[in-house]
Each structure stands twice: as structure tokens, then as C-alpha cells.
Design a protein around this motif. Structure first.
Motif, PDB file in Angstrom:
ATOM      1  N   TRP A  27       1.179  10.207  14.683  1.00 58.95           N
ATOM      2  CA  TRP A  27       0.934   8.913  14.060  1.00 58.95           C
ATOM      3  C   TRP A  27       1.297   8.947  12.577  1.00 58.95           C
ATOM      4  O   TRP A  27       2.002   8.070  12.089  1.00 58.95           O
ATOM      5  CB  TRP A  27      -0.536   8.526  14.232  1.00 58.95           C
ATOM      6  CG  TRP A  27      -0.796   7.097  13.881  1.00 58.95           C
ATOM      7  CD1 TRP A  27      -0.583   6.000  14.660  1.00 58.95           C
ATOM      8  CD2 TRP A  27      -1.311   6.612  12.630  1.00 58.95           C
ATOM      9  NE1 TRP A  27      -0.927   4.857  13.978  1.00 58.95           N
ATOM     10  CE2 TRP A  27      -1.383   5.199  12.731  1.00 58.95           C
ATOM     11  CE3 TRP A  27      -1.713   7.225  11.443  1.00 58.95           C
ATOM     12  CZ2 TRP A  27      -1.849   4.395  11.694  1.00 58.95           C
ATOM     13  CZ3 TRP A  27      -2.178   6.424  10.408  1.00 58.95           C
ATOM     14  CH2 TRP A  27      -2.233   5.022  10.540  1.00 58.95           C
ATOM     15  N   PHE A  28       0.865  10.002  11.875  1.00 60.03           N
ATOM     16  CA  PHE A  28       1.166  10.102  10.446  1.00 60.03           C
ATOM     17  C   PHE A  28       2.655  10.353  10.209  1.00 60.03           C
ATOM     18  O   PHE A  28       3.275   9.716   9.351  1.00 60.03           O
ATOM     19  CB  PHE A  28       0.335  11.221   9.798  1.00 60.03           C
ATOM     20  CG  PHE A  28      -1.072  10.812   9.481  1.00 60.03           C
ATOM     21  CD1 PHE A  28      -1.342   9.928   8.455  1.00 60.03           C
ATOM     22  CD2 PHE A  28      -2.131  11.317  10.215  1.00 60.03           C
ATOM     23  CE1 PHE A  28      -2.649   9.542   8.160  1.00 60.03           C
ATOM     24  CE2 PHE A  28      -3.437  10.940   9.937  1.00 60.03           C
ATOM     25  CZ  PHE A  28      -3.696  10.056   8.910  1.00 60.03           C
ATOM     26  N   LEU A  29       3.221  11.285  10.974  1.00 60.65           N
ATOM     27  CA  LEU A  29       4.627  11.601  10.766  1.00 60.65           C
ATOM     28  C   LEU A  29       5.525  10.450  11.221  1.00 60.65           C
ATOM     29  O   LEU A  29       6.527  10.135  10.575  1.00 60.65           O
ATOM     30  CB  LEU A  29       4.991  12.876  11.529  1.00 60.65           C
ATOM     31  CG  LEU A  29       6.311  13.545  11.138  1.00 60.65           C
ATOM     32  CD1 LEU A  29       6.329  13.892   9.661  1.00 60.65           C
ATOM     33  CD2 LEU A  29       6.533  14.801  11.965  1.00 60.65           C
ATOM     34  N   GLY A  30       5.172   9.806  12.344  1.00 58.14           N
ATOM     35  CA  GLY A  30       5.925   8.643  12.801  1.00 58.14           C
ATOM     36  C   GLY A  30       5.834   7.503  11.807  1.00 58.14           C
ATOM     37  O   GLY A  30       6.823   6.797  11.550  1.00 58.14           O
ATOM     38  N   LEU A  31       4.660   7.304  11.239  1.00 53.18           N
ATOM     39  CA  LEU A  31       4.474   6.282  10.213  1.00 53.18           C
ATOM     40  C   LEU A  31       5.375   6.558   9.015  1.00 53.18           C
ATOM     41  O   LEU A  31       6.031   5.653   8.469  1.00 53.18           O
ATOM     42  CB  LEU A  31       3.011   6.240   9.776  1.00 53.18           C
ATOM     43  CG  LEU A  31       2.573   5.069   8.897  1.00 53.18           C
ATOM     44  CD1 LEU A  31       2.600   3.776   9.681  1.00 53.18           C
ATOM     45  CD2 LEU A  31       1.161   5.323   8.360  1.00 53.18           C
ATOM     46  N   THR A  32       5.439   7.835   8.614  1.00 53.06           N
ATOM     47  CA  THR A  32       6.308   8.224   7.510  1.00 53.06           C
ATOM     48  C   THR A  32       7.769   7.937   7.834  1.00 53.06           C
ATOM     49  O   THR A  32       8.521   7.424   6.995  1.00 53.06           O
ATOM     50  CB  THR A  32       6.138   9.723   7.211  1.00 53.06           C
ATOM     51  OG1 THR A  32       4.773  10.012   6.953  1.00 53.06           O
ATOM     52  CG2 THR A  32       6.979  10.141   6.016  1.00 53.06           C
ATOM     53  N   TYR A  33       8.165   8.243   9.054  1.00 55.47           N
ATOM     54  CA  TYR A  33       9.543   7.992   9.472  1.00 55.47           C
ATOM     55  C   TYR A  33       9.862   6.500   9.457  1.00 55.47           C
ATOM     56  O   TYR A  33      10.918   6.076   8.972  1.00 55.47           O
ATOM     57  CB  TYR A  33       9.768   8.562  10.876  1.00 55.47           C
ATOM     58  CG  TYR A  33      11.025   8.082  11.534  1.00 55.47           C
ATOM     59  CD1 TYR A  33      12.278   8.417  11.015  1.00 55.47           C
ATOM     60  CD2 TYR A  33      10.974   7.287  12.677  1.00 55.47           C
ATOM     61  CE1 TYR A  33      13.448   7.967  11.614  1.00 55.47           C
ATOM     62  CE2 TYR A  33      12.137   6.838  13.289  1.00 55.47           C
ATOM     63  CZ  TYR A  33      13.361   7.170  12.750  1.00 55.47           C
ATOM     64  OH  TYR A  33      14.504   6.724  13.348  1.00 55.47           O
ATOM     65  N   GLY A  34       8.937   5.676   9.973  1.00 56.58           N
ATOM     66  CA  GLY A  34       9.158   4.235   9.974  1.00 56.58           C
ATOM     67  C   GLY A  34       9.273   3.673   8.566  1.00 56.58           C
ATOM     68  O   GLY A  34      10.121   2.807   8.287  1.00 56.58           O
ATOM     69  N   ILE A  35       8.417   4.156   7.658  1.00 59.23           N
ATOM     70  CA  ILE A  35       8.475   3.719   6.259  1.00 59.23           C
ATOM     71  C   ILE A  35       9.790   4.152   5.624  1.00 59.23           C
ATOM     72  O   ILE A  35      10.438   3.386   4.891  1.00 59.23           O
ATOM     73  CB  ILE A  35       7.277   4.288   5.472  1.00 59.23           C
ATOM     74  CG1 ILE A  35       5.972   3.691   5.992  1.00 59.23           C
ATOM     75  CG2 ILE A  35       7.435   4.030   3.981  1.00 59.23           C
ATOM     76  CD1 ILE A  35       4.727   4.324   5.408  1.00 59.23           C
ATOM     77  N   TYR A  36      10.206   5.374   5.924  1.00 60.00           N
ATOM     78  CA  TYR A  36      11.477   5.894   5.396  1.00 60.00           C
ATOM     79  C   TYR A  36      12.650   5.025   5.857  1.00 60.00           C
ATOM     80  O   TYR A  36      13.551   4.705   5.081  1.00 60.00           O
ATOM     81  CB  TYR A  36      11.653   7.332   5.867  1.00 60.00           C
ATOM     82  CG  TYR A  36      12.914   8.019   5.398  1.00 60.00           C
ATOM     83  CD1 TYR A  36      13.354   7.904   4.083  1.00 60.00           C
ATOM     84  CD2 TYR A  36      13.655   8.805   6.275  1.00 60.00           C
ATOM     85  CE1 TYR A  36      14.504   8.542   3.655  1.00 60.00           C
ATOM     86  CE2 TYR A  36      14.804   9.452   5.858  1.00 60.00           C
ATOM     87  CZ  TYR A  36      15.220   9.309   4.550  1.00 60.00           C
ATOM     88  OH  TYR A  36      16.366   9.941   4.129  1.00 60.00           O
TER      89      TYR A  36
END
Length: 237
Positions: A27-36
Motif C-alpha cells: 500500500w505504501f510503496l504502491g501509493l509512492t509509485y502512483g504519486i510518482y
């Protein structure tokens, strides 16, 4: 019909607790990827479909730069193979486990990420639980967590402003926990010691950027050589 429904519910109930730590990391890493992706100029559709159909976290991050630059098919192929070469060894390890999975094997092969492999390979599945459905739900839940996080990050990226540096360490910490859990379950630690030794030696000789594939090859060779001795040891225990 009721028996099938009971089988599915039992497999889901057994699989779900194993995936809770993965949810936190994905969830955290996917969120980071989506924001990126959002910051790089892409709408949320990109992280949604890329996480759904590529489902390879490292490659998805690299794909952002590939989409922004000139397209070189051979370079993309080479980078993807190098980054995900470890999945070749995962696949070999799971051949026996996937053999009786039926049609689910197709999705299990597609969705076999590091985390799903770790759970499906090491989990102690109850005897009264269908192994194929257990592995299917582990894979499906982990896939869903990644797609959910990436899509949410893509949607909310323009509204969230914070420093995401260091969030990727969540995955490293999770793998340390999985390793320690497996270490405590094993009575003999030969395989783990071989893995650590091979990784350290290859890290010294090949460097941090190039040690992964040589380490995997070294582990494969050593453990293949030691296989009969390890099997005899398990039988003796």
C-alpha cells in the motif's frame, strides 16, 4: 455448490492473514509509485493498468523514465530481464507446488511476485485447506493490494505533498521479518546460510548493482549439489 463455497472460504480465511504484512508494504510503496506517476505527468489510468498488467514493482518504477524518453524495445527487454531474472529461479522452485493447481496455474505464474513466492513457498497450509486455492488467494490479494495502492496514489497524487524518500525501505523490512520467521521455523539452517554466504560473496566480487544474478546462480548450484544431503537430513529429523 455448498462444498465448493466452503472450500473457497476456508482457503481465503487461511490465506488472508499471511498477506496482511504485504498489504502494509504494497500500500505504501504502491501509493509512492502512483504519486510518482502523477508528478511525472501521467493520469491515474497509467498506474492502474500498469500495476494490473505488468505487476513488477521495480520495472514499473523504471517504466516511468522509459515512457518519458525515446522508446528502445531491446533496451526495455534487456532491463526487464535483468531486473526480474530472479523469477526464473522462483518458477523452478514452484514447479511441484503449481502442478496440481489446474487452471489457476496460469494466474499463479503471472502473479508470482517476491512476496507471493515467499508466502506460497514457506507457508504451513492446513491439511484440510485446498493448496491451489490457498496460493491463488495469496497471489490475488497481493496483486489487489498493489493495484489499489498504485491507483490511489495516482488519483490523490496531486493533492498529497510530502517527502516520500525512504518509503521503499518498508519492503526491505518486510523481507527481513519473513526471513526471520522462516529461520525460526527451520530446524536446520543450511539453505539460509548458503543464501547469505552466496549473497555476501557475490556482493563483494560483483558490487551492489550486479550481484543479484550471480548470487542466484551460486545458490542454485550449491543447493542442487546439496539437495540429496538436505533431503536425507529432513528424513532423519
Amino acid at each position: 455448490m455448498k462444498k465448493r463455497s466452503h472450500t473457497l472460504k476456508k482457503a481465503f480465511a487461511a490465506a488472508f492473514p499471511y498477506t496482511i504484512p504485504i498489504f502494509a508494504g504494497f500500500w505504501f510503496l504502491g501509493l509512492t509509485y502512483g504519486i510518482y506517476m502523477n508528478v511525472s505527468g501521467f493520469s491515474f489510468w497509467y498506474p492502474l493498468f500498469m500495476s494490473m498488467f505488468i505487476f513488477a514493482g521495480s520495472v514499473e518504477f523504471l517504466t516511468v523514465n522509459m515512457l518519458l524518453g525515446a522508446f528502445h524495445p531491446l533496451q526495455v527487454l534487456a532491463v526487464t530481464l535483468m531486473v526480474n531474472a530472479r523469477h526464473l529461479f522462483y518458477g523452478i522452485s514452484m514447479l511441484d507446488r503449481y502442478r496440481a493447481a489446474g487452471w489457476k496455474k496460469i494466474y499463479l505464474i503471472f502473479g508470482m511476485c517476491d512476496e507471493s513466492f515467499s508466502i506460497n513457498y514457506t507457508a504451513e497450509i492446513p491439511d484440510d485447506t485446498d493448496r491451489g486455492w490457498f496460493m491463488f488467494f495469496v497471489t490475488m490479494l497481493n496483486h489487489f493490494y498493489w493495484v489499489f495502492g498504485a491507483t490511489l496514489g495516482g488519483i490523490c497524487g496531486s493533492l498529497i505533498h510530502f517527502d516520500t524518500e525512504g518509503l521503499d525501505f518498508v519492503m526491505t523490512a518486510m523481507f527481513v521479518v519473513i526471513f526471520l520467521e522462516q529461520w525460526m521455523k527451520e530446524k536446520r539452517h543450511t539453505s539460509a546460510v548458503v543464501g547469505i554466504a552466496a549473497s555476501l560473496l557475490c556482493l563483494i566480487f560483483f558490487g551492489a548493482d550486479n550481484f543479484m544474478i550471480p548470487a542466484m546462480l551460486a545458490m542454485l548450484c550449491v543447493l542442487t549439489y546439496l539437495r540429496r544431503f538436505l533431503e536425507k537430513g529432513e528424513e532423519a529429523v
